[in-house]
Write an enzyme that holds these catalytic residues in place. Structure first.
Site, PDB file in Angstrom:
ATOM      1  N   GLU A 191       6.408  -0.507  42.480  1.00 12.82           N
ATOM      2  CA  GLU A 191       7.445  -0.877  41.513  1.00 12.82           C
ATOM      3  C   GLU A 191       8.562  -1.607  42.255  1.00 12.82           C
ATOM      4  O   GLU A 191       8.397  -1.991  43.416  1.00 12.82           O
ATOM      5  CB  GLU A 191       7.953   0.349  40.751  1.00 12.82           C
ATOM      6  CG  GLU A 191       8.064   1.627  41.571  1.00 12.82           C
ATOM      7  CD  GLU A 191       9.207   1.644  42.564  1.00 12.82           C
ATOM      8  OE1 GLU A 191      10.354   2.005  42.186  1.00 12.82           O
ATOM      9  OE2 GLU A 191       8.948   1.338  43.747  1.00 12.82           O
TER      10      GLU A 191
ATOM     11  N   GLU B  87       9.528  -0.805  45.751  1.00 13.69           N
ATOM     12  CA  GLU B  87       8.482  -1.097  46.745  1.00 13.69           C
ATOM     13  C   GLU B  87       7.973   0.136  47.486  1.00 13.69           C
ATOM     14  O   GLU B  87       7.489   0.023  48.604  1.00 13.69           O
ATOM     15  CB  GLU B  87       8.991  -2.136  47.753  1.00 13.69           C
ATOM     16  CG  GLU B  87       9.486  -3.402  47.090  1.00 13.69           C
ATOM     17  CD  GLU B  87       9.769  -4.513  48.075  1.00 13.69           C
ATOM     18  OE1 GLU B  87       9.030  -5.508  48.046  1.00 13.69           O
ATOM     19  OE2 GLU B  87      10.720  -4.393  48.850  1.00 13.69           O
TER      20      GLU B  87
END
Length: 719
Positions: free
Chosen positions: A449, A452
């Site tokens: 997401e 990271e």
């Protein structure tokens, strides 16, 4: 907090860890002590970032802890100089450094010209250094004004630490005439002075370099050459602080580095500065007039636009890096981190944020170049955009983040594209639908997401995917592809319909009412699935981890701002991850975040034991900007204006804005760690500056200015 060469050398000398400096041999010859200490980049909390508007000057500089720090050449993915610092000595009883001085003032004077004033703690001397890049060539000029405060003459030495081509382990150094030249076979640098250096030396870091010698014996032994290794070069200036105060240094690069450095000296600091500042004034003049919403912060607004513009690589139009810095372990050059990478790379997500900020201010060209770059340089053959790349488009990390493919489509639809880019957009949109994870997980499950660190179903990622598909459908219609448009819209509607199941919990521990979670691993927000948060943090029930990424659903026009789940989720994140500081209210990324310094202020590290809770993710000012955009959408302009005020308060004296600020966790609040002010995270962070600019224009216009109308029209009925 500082890890400069000179401070490290001072500590090693006190501990008796460095070999004695040779003093008996005559001057000249090759330096002993190779290959020198392991090279480390300076910390990431930069107090200045400079460059030229002109294309001829592909060199950029930063400032940190009283000295010139990372210098980038030949592009913004390649730091090539670690530091340029100064040592002052009387030659017999003391030696002091600008990096070690407690009294430092930094100010941006005009454009991206910086003045750095260092005053000796014992009030023996004062050193003022003014930095600018020569707009006509690849060189950094330094105007030096050295003053003795005692009336006694002192010796002043410039100490240059090259780490050429992003690798300080393989450089060679020598004196060529009156210039200090370093090379690694790929990049060459040259440091020259006017008046010329009166003495020069080349040595190895921590053993035979000039700083080590001067701090130990107050004398400099001259070595003609040093290499191969971590080399450091020293030149004595013809300035004693009494009879002579002024000097100019020129740091040139390229195949003819000496000629470049001396050409800049011939031009002179004053004319180069005047030309540089005129170039930046011309850039600002072409933008929209500074909005009245930043009254009192006009300088910071202009600095933000200049730093955003300077973050674009000269050889690769549209390639804007995330930050000219290497925070924490990323700057250690340890195994896996040599050469350094990460922040001085191009992320599609950060580039979207940068481009929308610059577009808001009137720089449409930057937005168009960004789109062209993302869809021609960063796009991979399967349609997705790489996680991050060098400025030339070479992938660095290779995880797939769906928002980094979706948000560029949103930007493309808002700005418009040339017909030849439509096939690239279509491949990206097809990827958003067809993507499958390593275990067959279907989109909008994402391998990472926006932070990271985790895979799963993320509200912020899904918001970007829905918006990207709706925007792709609009572009498809414009290019006569009705079938693709219908497919994209159907999938966007499907994702919106399943969003609550994936990401809204009705039985979580943080509220009796439904709220968005950070993400779910299994697509069922009512499952108590446990995962480790990473960054030395703990294992957590996915229902007990909050973050404010769901606000992207409002910003992008998918959810109404007064939706009950949105409102309750705001209450959850305010209770869980917000903190009021002297500069304003800010937010952590998510519950239990560990991406930040340790409790003693030392650096974050990658491989710390899970659950050890050794590191703490600090507060992110840009999240206040996102909250301000929500408040505008919710009809709260006064609240949004306060967010803009708070966001502006985190900037340092050189107008650089940080990724993170000190929070409620130790060592915040202790001397040297002011709560609500920048830590040693990536500074300046382009995303923070872009969020400040974008919020300024949203407050000015009383609405979320980059909200895609086609998305808002479809899901909120406001066309």
């Amino acid at each position: 907090m500082r890890r400069s060469l000179i401070l490290a050398v001072t500590g090693m000398l006190a501990a008796g860890l460095l070999p004695a400096v040779a003093t008996a041999e005559p001057d000249g010859g090759a330096a002993p002590g190779g290959p020198g200490a392991h090279p480390l980049w300076l910390p990431a909390g930069k107090t200045g970032f400079g460059g030229s508007r002109d294309q001829a000057s592909n060199v950029w500089f930063t400032l940190h802890s009283g000295q010139l720090s990372d210098v980038y050449y030949p592009d913004l993915s390649t730091p090539s100089i670690r530091s340029l610092s100064f040592v002052v000595t009387d030659g017999k009883s003391f030696a002091a450094t600008d990096a070690d001085a407690k009294f430092e003032q930094v100010r941006r004077t005009d454009g991206l010209t910086y003045e750095q004033t260092i005053t000796d703690e014992k009030k023996r001397w004062k050193l003022r250094k003014t930095y600018v890049t020569d707009p006509d060539r690849a060189s950094v000029l330094v105007d030096v004004d050295f003053t003795s405060l005692t009336g006694k003459p002192y010796q002043l030495y410039a100490v240059l630490d090259p780490d050429l081509d992003n690798n300080g382990t393989d450089d060679m150094a020598k004196t060529v005439g009156d210039a200090l030249v370093a090379s690694d076979g790929k990049v060459t640098s040259a440091l020259a002075a006017n008046p010329s250096f009166t003495k020069t030396s080349n040595g190895f870091s921590g053993t035979s370099d000039g700083a080590t010698q001067l701090l130990k014996s107050f004398q400099l032994k001259s070595y003609d050459s040093a290499g191969k290794g971590n080399v450091v070069q020293t030149g004595q200036l013809d300035a004693d602080g009494v009879k002579s105060r002024k000097a100019t240094l020129s740091l040139g690069f390229g195949g003819k580095a000496v000629e470049t450095a001396k050409a800049s000296l011939k031009t002179g600091f004053g004319p180069a500065r005047k030309a540089n500042e005129a170039g930046w004034r011309d850039y600002l003049r072409d933008l929209k007039k500074t909005p009245s919403s930043v009254a009192g912060k006009r300088d910071l607004y202009e600095a933000s636009m200049l730093m955003l513009a300077a973050s674009e690589d000269k050889q690769n139009p549209g390639a804007f890096i995330a930050s000219p810095s290497m925070p924490w372990q990323f700057g250690d050059n340890g195994p896996g981190w040599l050469p350094s990478g990460t922040y001085h790379l191009v992320w599609p997500r950060d580039l979207y944020q940068i481009a929308t900020g610059m577009l808001a201010a009137g720089d449409e060209g930057a937005a168009h170049r960004s789109i062209e770059y993302m869809f021609t340089k960063q796009q991979q053959t399967d349609g997705h955009l790489a996680q991050n790349t060098d400025v030339d488009g070479t992938p660095y990390w290779t995880s797939i983040q769906l928002d980094e493919t979706a948000l560029p489509i949103v930007l493309a639809q808002q700005v418009g594209i040339d017909p030849e880019l439509w096939p690239n957009i279509r491949r990206a949109a097809d990827f958003l639908i067809d993507y499958r994870g390593p275990k067959g997980q279907a989109s909008p499950w994402s391998q990472q997401e926006r932070w990271e660190e985790q895979d799963g179903y993320s509200p912020s990622t899904i918001a970007s995917v829905i918006a990207g598909l709706v925007c792709a459908a609009e572009l498809a219609k414009e290019h006569g592809d009705a079938a693709s448009a219908e497919r994209y819209l159907a999938k966007a509607d499907e994702f919106k319909g399943k969003l609550a199941e994936w990401t809204v919990t009705t039985n979580g521990p943080l509220s009796d009412d439904p709220y968005f979670v950070r993400l779910t691993k299994d697509g069922n927000a009512n499952n108590g699935t446990v995962y480790n948060l990473g960054n030395s943090s703990y294992d957590a029930d996915q229902r007990a981890v909050a973050d404010a990424g769901f606000l992207e659903l409002v910003r992008l026009g998918i959810y109404a701002p007064d939706d009950p789940v949105i409102r309750n989720s705001l209450a959850v994140v305010d209770a869980e991850i917000s903190f009021a500081t002297p500069t304003g209210q800010f937010w952590h990324r998510y519950t239990g975040d560990g991406y930040g310094e340790k409790a003693d202020g030392s650096q974050w590290e990658m491989e710390l034991p899970p659950g050890s809770r050794q590191t703490f993710g600090r507060l992110w000012p840009l999240l206040a900007g996102e909250r301000g955009e929500y408040e505008l959408a919710n009809g709260e302009p006064a609240a949004a204006k306060r967010r803009l005020r708070d966001l502006g308060r985190v900037a340092g004296s050189g107008d650089t804005m940080p990724e993170q600020v000190w929070d409620e966790n130790a060592p915040s609040g202790q001397p040297g760690f002011p709560t609500g002010k920048g830590n040693q995270s990536a500074t300046p962070l382009a995303w923070t500056h872009a969020q400040f600019v974008r919020l300024a224009w949203s407050v000015q216009e009383g609405k979320v200015i980059e909200q895609p109308a086609v998305v808002r029209c479809r899901y909120l009925g406001s066309c």
